[in-house]
Design a protein around this motif. Structure first.
Motif, mmCIF file in Angstrom:
data_model
loop_
_atom_site.group_PDB
_atom_site.id
_atom_site.type_symbol
_atom_site.label_atom_id
_atom_site.label_comp_id
_atom_site.label_asym_id
_atom_site.label_seq_id
_atom_site.Cartn_x
_atom_site.Cartn_y
_atom_site.Cartn_z
ATOM 1 N N GLY A 109 54.531 -62.661 57.254
ATOM 2 C CA GLY A 109 54.806 -63.168 58.666
ATOM 3 C C GLY A 109 56.023 -62.693 59.213
ATOM 4 N N TRP A 110 56.906 -62.461 58.425
ATOM 5 C CA TRP A 110 58.354 -61.880 58.974
ATOM 6 C C TRP A 110 58.327 -60.437 59.063
ATOM 7 C CZ3 TRP A 110 62.018 -65.200 55.238
ATOM 8 C CH2 TRP A 110 62.421 -66.023 55.900
ATOM 9 N N ARG A 111 57.266 -59.585 58.475
ATOM 10 C CA ARG A 111 57.186 -58.354 58.324
ATOM 11 C C ARG A 111 58.100 -57.479 57.424
ATOM 12 N NH1 ARG A 111 53.809 -60.273 61.353
ATOM 13 N NH2 ARG A 111 52.875 -59.862 63.135
ATOM 14 N N LEU A 112 58.396 -58.437 56.276
ATOM 15 C CA LEU A 112 59.204 -57.914 55.555
ATOM 16 C C LEU A 112 58.542 -56.713 54.608
ATOM 17 C CD1 LEU A 112 61.163 -60.944 53.895
ATOM 18 C CD2 LEU A 112 61.810 -59.277 55.728
ATOM 19 N N ARG A 113 59.001 -55.881 54.002
ATOM 20 C CA ARG A 113 58.545 -54.747 53.031
ATOM 21 C C ARG A 113 58.620 -54.917 51.567
ATOM 22 N NH1 ARG A 113 60.475 -48.775 53.819
ATOM 23 N NH2 ARG A 113 62.189 -50.293 54.456
ATOM 24 N N GLU A 114 57.640 -55.436 50.936
ATOM 25 C CA GLU A 114 57.644 -55.431 49.411
ATOM 26 C C GLU A 114 57.817 -54.158 48.685
ATOM 27 O OE1 GLU A 114 55.098 -57.987 46.459
ATOM 28 O OE2 GLU A 114 53.901 -56.273 46.798
ATOM 29 N N VAL A 115 59.029 -53.903 48.018
ATOM 30 C CA VAL A 115 59.263 -52.683 47.613
ATOM 31 C C VAL A 115 59.010 -52.704 45.809
ATOM 32 C CG1 VAL A 115 60.862 -51.968 49.411
ATOM 33 C CG2 VAL A 115 61.709 -53.225 47.284
ATOM 34 N N GLN A 116 58.787 -53.888 45.356
ATOM 35 C CA GLN A 116 58.667 -54.059 43.861
ATOM 36 C C GLN A 116 57.483 -55.060 43.680
ATOM 37 O OE1 GLN A 116 60.109 -52.479 41.284
ATOM 38 N NE2 GLN A 116 58.927 -53.633 39.779
ATOM 39 N N PRO A 117 56.561 -54.931 42.719
ATOM 40 C CA PRO A 117 55.592 -55.813 42.608
ATOM 41 C C PRO A 117 56.335 -57.143 42.019
ATOM 42 C CG PRO A 117 54.763 -53.952 41.469
ATOM 43 C CD PRO A 117 56.222 -53.589 41.977
ATOM 44 N N PRO A 118 55.937 -58.227 42.163
ATOM 45 C CA PRO A 118 56.634 -59.457 41.656
ATOM 46 C C PRO A 118 56.549 -59.632 40.145
ATOM 47 C CG PRO A 118 54.738 -60.315 43.147
ATOM 48 C CD PRO A 118 54.566 -58.808 42.924
ATOM 49 N N MET A 119 58.003 -59.853 39.815
ATOM 50 C CA MET A 119 58.157 -60.014 38.486
ATOM 51 C C MET A 119 57.870 -61.592 38.092
ATOM 52 S SD MET A 119 61.832 -60.050 36.378
ATOM 53 C CE MET A 119 62.189 -58.091 36.331
ATOM 54 N N ILE A 120 56.966 -61.679 37.244
ATOM 55 C CA ILE A 120 56.631 -63.246 36.839
ATOM 56 C C ILE A 120 56.980 -63.369 35.433
ATOM 57 C CG2 ILE A 120 54.781 -64.859 36.481
ATOM 58 C CD1 ILE A 120 53.334 -63.386 38.986
ATOM 59 N N VAL A 121 57.791 -64.480 35.266
ATOM 60 C CA VAL A 121 58.313 -64.940 33.673
ATOM 61 C C VAL A 121 57.424 -66.242 33.449
ATOM 62 C CG1 VAL A 121 60.300 -65.454 32.357
ATOM 63 C CG2 VAL A 121 60.601 -63.523 34.119
ATOM 64 N N ASN A 122 56.722 -65.874 32.365
ATOM 65 C CA ASN A 122 55.849 -67.081 31.976
ATOM 66 C C ASN A 122 56.343 -67.991 30.951
ATOM 67 O OD1 ASN A 122 53.979 -68.905 30.882
ATOM 68 N ND2 ASN A 122 52.175 -67.448 31.244
ATOM 69 N N THR A 123 57.120 -68.950 30.788
ATOM 70 C CA THR A 123 57.528 -69.817 29.965
ATOM 71 C C THR A 123 56.517 -70.440 29.093
ATOM 72 O OG1 THR A 123 57.641 -71.890 31.335
ATOM 73 C CG2 THR A 123 59.512 -70.190 31.533
ATOM 74 N N ASN A 124 55.396 -70.487 29.443
ATOM 75 C CA ASN A 124 54.237 -71.276 28.698
ATOM 76 C C ASN A 124 54.593 -72.563 28.591
ATOM 77 O OD1 ASN A 124 52.475 -68.915 28.152
ATOM 78 N ND2 ASN A 124 54.097 -68.053 26.849
ATOM 79 N N ALA A 125 55.119 -73.259 29.417
ATOM 80 C CA ALA A 125 55.451 -74.719 29.149
ATOM 81 C C ALA A 125 54.183 -75.487 29.879
ATOM 82 C CB ALA A 125 56.654 -75.150 30.079
ATOM 83 N N GLN A 126 53.667 -76.248 29.064
ATOM 84 C CA GLN A 126 52.160 -76.863 29.370
ATOM 85 C C GLN A 126 52.440 -78.329 29.467
ATOM 86 O OE1 GLN A 126 49.598 -75.166 31.060
ATOM 87 N NE2 GLN A 126 51.164 -73.538 30.793
ATOM 88 N N THR A 127 53.299 -78.918 28.661
ATOM 89 C CA THR A 127 53.398 -80.270 28.393
ATOM 90 C C THR A 127 54.224 -80.847 29.415
ATOM 91 O OG1 THR A 127 54.953 -80.292 26.521
ATOM 92 C CG2 THR A 127 52.617 -80.155 25.968
ATOM 93 N N PRO A 128 54.211 -82.161 29.645
ATOM 94 C CA PRO A 128 55.360 -82.695 30.614
ATOM 95 C C PRO A 128 56.713 -82.434 30.081
ATOM 96 C CG PRO A 128 53.625 -84.108 30.622
ATOM 97 C CD PRO A 128 53.328 -83.172 29.740
#
Length: 161
Positions: A109-128
């Motif tokens: 919507g802002w017309r920004l340009r993505e220059v790198q794929p998202p870095m997703i860090v998975n902590t594997n936290a599943q319980t409350p």
């Protein structure tokens, strides 16, 4: 000198640690600012040539404080930051894709340009208990965050984006 804005929100420390590591990397390459989403406004976005957003995924979407930043700033910035580069870091307990898609729609919507794929860090936290517990980010992950900050700052500073 062109500036990189690193905007972050964190609940349990992961996204904040990632943002701080990226800031360390970016500072070595040029002028970077590290600003919490709650304290940021349109003027922060206008003053930067590029952006790195760091946020946790909560319930398959951006955390409330990060989303609130976008809600406050979306219309005041519409048509004023088009073409600027951005990258994204997500701290997630599972896949992080919901938050990444949500931010990508805002950036479109802002017309920004993505220059790198998202870095997703998975902590594997599943319980409350795991989800609510403060997190420690592994050194190799922080090194990747520093690299991302340095690379994004170098690209913004040199004008390649």
């Amino acid at each position: 000198m062109k500036q990189l804005l690193i905007l972050w929100h964190s609940r349990t420390g992961t996204a904040e640690a990632m943002a701080r590591a990226a800031f360390e990397g970016a500072r070595g390459e040029g002028q970077a600012r590290l600003v919490a989403a709650e304290a940021a406004g349109p003027e922060d976005m206008l003053g930067a040539a590029g952006y790195l957003f760091a946020a946790p995924e909560n319930l398959a979407s951006l955390s409330g404080a990060m989303k609130e930043f976008f809600d406050r700033c979306y219309y005041p910035l519409l048509g004023r930051i088009e073409g600027r580069p951005y990258a994204l870091m997500i701290a997630a307990g599972s896949d992080g894709q919901g938050a990444a898609r949500q931010l990508a729609r805002i950036a479109t919507g802002w017309r920004l340009r993505e220059v790198q794929p998202p870095m997703i860090v998975n902590t594997n936290a599943q319980t409350p208990e795991q989800i609510l517990a403060p997190k420690t980010v592994p050194p190799e992950t922080l090194a990747k965050c520093r690299e991302l900050g340095a690379g994004l700052m170098a690209g913004v500073g040199s004008g390649i984006w």
